[in-house]
Design a protein around this motif. Structure first.
Motif, PDB file in Angstrom:
ATOM      1  N   GLY A 195       0.808  -1.214   0.000  1.00 10.98           N
ATOM      2  CA  GLY A 195       0.000   0.000   0.000  1.00 10.98           C
ATOM      3  C   GLY A 195       0.841   1.264   0.000  1.00 10.98           C
ATOM      4  O   GLY A 195       2.061   1.230   0.143  1.00 10.98           O
ATOM      5  N   ASN A 196       0.180   2.405  -0.172  1.00  8.28           N
ATOM      6  CA  ASN A 196       0.875   3.690  -0.201  1.00  8.28           C
ATOM      7  C   ASN A 196      -0.033   4.755   0.410  1.00  8.28           C
ATOM      8  O   ASN A 196      -0.619   5.574  -0.299  1.00  8.28           O
ATOM      9  N   PRO A 197      -0.177   4.766   1.744  1.00  4.73           N
ATOM     10  CA  PRO A 197      -1.056   5.747   2.380  1.00  4.73           C
ATOM     11  C   PRO A 197      -0.625   7.185   2.156  1.00  4.73           C
ATOM     12  O   PRO A 197      -1.459   8.098   2.192  1.00  4.73           O
ATOM     13  N   ALA A 198       0.673   7.420   1.917  1.00  7.04           N
ATOM     14  CA  ALA A 198       1.128   8.777   1.630  1.00  7.04           C
ATOM     15  C   ALA A 198       0.477   9.313   0.368  1.00  7.04           C
ATOM     16  O   ALA A 198       0.206  10.516   0.244  1.00  7.04           O
ATOM     17  N   MET A 199       0.190   8.419  -0.585  1.00  6.27           N
ATOM     18  CA  MET A 199      -0.475   8.826  -1.818  1.00  6.27           C
ATOM     19  C   MET A 199      -1.888   9.314  -1.527  1.00  6.27           C
ATOM     20  O   MET A 199      -2.373  10.271  -2.142  1.00  6.27           O
ATOM     21  N   ILE A 200      -2.564   8.675  -0.585  1.00  7.53           N
ATOM     22  CA  ILE A 200      -3.913   9.093  -0.219  1.00  7.53           C
ATOM     23  C   ILE A 200      -3.876  10.473   0.417  1.00  7.53           C
ATOM     24  O   ILE A 200      -4.665  11.365   0.063  1.00  7.53           O
ATOM     25  N   ALA A 201      -2.952  10.675   1.350  1.00 12.17           N
ATOM     26  CA  ALA A 201      -2.830  11.994   1.981  1.00 12.17           C
ATOM     27  C   ALA A 201      -2.531  13.065   0.941  1.00 12.17           C
ATOM     28  O   ALA A 201      -3.122  14.158   0.964  1.00 12.17           O
ATOM     29  N   ALA A 202      -1.634  12.760   0.008  1.00 12.33           N
ATOM     30  CA  ALA A 202      -1.278  13.725  -1.031  1.00 12.33           C
ATOM     31  C   ALA A 202      -2.472  14.053  -1.919  1.00 12.33           C
ATOM     32  O   ALA A 202      -2.617  15.193  -2.381  1.00 12.33           O
ATOM     33  N   SER A 203      -3.333  13.077  -2.145  1.00  7.95           N
ATOM     34  CA  SER A 203      -4.496  13.330  -3.008  1.00  7.95           C
ATOM     35  C   SER A 203      -5.425  14.371  -2.398  1.00  7.95           C
ATOM     36  O   SER A 203      -6.015  15.188  -3.115  1.00  7.95           O
ATOM     37  N   PHE A 204      -5.565  14.371  -1.072  1.00  7.63           N
ATOM     38  CA  PHE A 204      -6.391  15.387  -0.430  1.00  7.63           C
ATOM     39  C   PHE A 204      -5.792  16.781  -0.631  1.00  7.63           C
ATOM     40  O   PHE A 204      -6.512  17.747  -0.886  1.00  7.63           O
ATOM     41  N   GLN A 205      -4.466  16.886  -0.509  1.00  6.73           N
ATOM     42  CA  GLN A 205      -3.815  18.185  -0.699  1.00  6.73           C
ATOM     43  C   GLN A 205      -4.037  18.710  -2.115  1.00  6.73           C
ATOM     44  O   GLN A 205      -4.423  19.873  -2.308  1.00  6.73           O
ATOM     45  N   LEU A 206      -3.810  17.864  -3.127  1.00  5.53           N
ATOM     46  CA  LEU A 206      -3.968  18.321  -4.501  1.00  5.53           C
ATOM     47  C   LEU A 206      -5.438  18.568  -4.823  1.00  5.53           C
ATOM     48  O   LEU A 206      -5.776  19.523  -5.535  1.00  5.53           O
ATOM     49  N   ALA A 207      -6.330  17.723  -4.298  1.00  4.62           N
ATOM     50  CA  ALA A 207      -7.758  17.920  -4.532  1.00  4.62           C
ATOM     51  C   ALA A 207      -8.236  19.249  -3.961  1.00  4.62           C
ATOM     52  O   ALA A 207      -9.110  19.906  -4.545  1.00  4.62           O
TER      53      ALA A 207
END
Length: 251
Positions: A195-207
């Motif tokens: 998994g890559n939870p950092a990718m999920i966190a980053a998606s909120f920032q860019l969104a």
């Protein structure tokens, strides 16, 4: 340099804010104060505001669905971190404006085979690609990709993942929508070993930069619940996702 330092500082600030907000919440519980929360129902006045009208339309549309269709949409919602339904009073959550497929598209796709969705994705637009990406994401056993093996089944799934990843990154640039970012993050999190939870966190920032008014709150909540995420990893994932935009977002 400016475009890199700003997100890094914001992500670090949100990590601190997540800790602070959790401690504040515990204090509020101890002293008996109530306050508002994401789970609090909207007041009568809030539900009459223009910002709440989109949420009301989504709720009315949802009531017309069958139980099986509601269950399907709930499953899809969980794949995208609750972003199909995650809202608080006063937030504008018009999913169409945020680039989410509508309920009828999700339901119709459920009746299609993997091959049909792939053909549609190759010949169609971003919606057809989104529906194929979602299908591939749903195929990962227990949302935990084990990597390529020697079995024909695993190799076939690996080829589907490669197509889905390509479509997901294309859609970020083509649509510049928060949903395209959430979907890419969900796919990469699901299809990376461990998994890559950092990718999920980053998606909120860019969104958030792409117009999702809920995203900063959701990022704070996600980081509060996942305290071991490295801010540098989030920044790297953010940079990766943002690089797929065809024109830069000014900070």
């Amino acid at each position: 340099m400016r475009t890199k330092s700003f997100p890094a500082a914001l992500i670090a600030t949100l990590l601190l804010a997540a800790c602070t907000s959790e401690n504040h919440g515990k204090a509020a519980i101890n002293d008996g104060s109530t306050g508002s929360s994401a789970d609090s129902p909207p007041t009568a006045d809030a539900s009459a505001t223009p910002q709440a009208s989109a949420a009301a339309r989504n709720q009315n549309s949802h009531r017309a669905l069958s139980q099986n269709e509601k269950s399907l949409l709930a499953t899809i919602d969980s794949r995208y971190f609750g972003t199909l339904s995650n809202s608080s009073p006063g937030e504008d959550v018009d999913l169409n404006e945020l680039g989410f497929p509508d309920a009828s598209s999700w339901i119709s796709a459920e009746r299609s085979t993997d091959d049909e969705l792939l053909r549609n994705a190759r010949s169609g637009g971003h919606l057809e690609k989104e529906l194929y990406i979602d299908r591939v994401t749903s195929l990962i056993p227990e949302n935990n990709w084990k990597g390529v093996s020697d079995t024909a089944e695993d190799n076939a799934l690996a080829r589907k993942i490669m197509d889905a990843r390509s479509f997901a990154l294309q859609n970020i640039g083509a649509t510049k929508s928060p949903f395209a970012v959430y979907q890419a993050a969900a796919l990469f999190n699901t299809t990376e070993v461990g998994g890559n939870p950092a990718m999920i966190a980053a998606s909120f920032q860019l969104a958030a930069e792409l117009g999702d008014t809920r995203a900063t709150r959701m990022l704070q909540s996600y980081m509060s619940a996942n305290r071991n995420i490295d801010a540098k990893g989030v920044l790297a994932a953010y940079t990766f996702l943002k690089s797929d935009l065809r024109s830069p977002i000014s900070n």
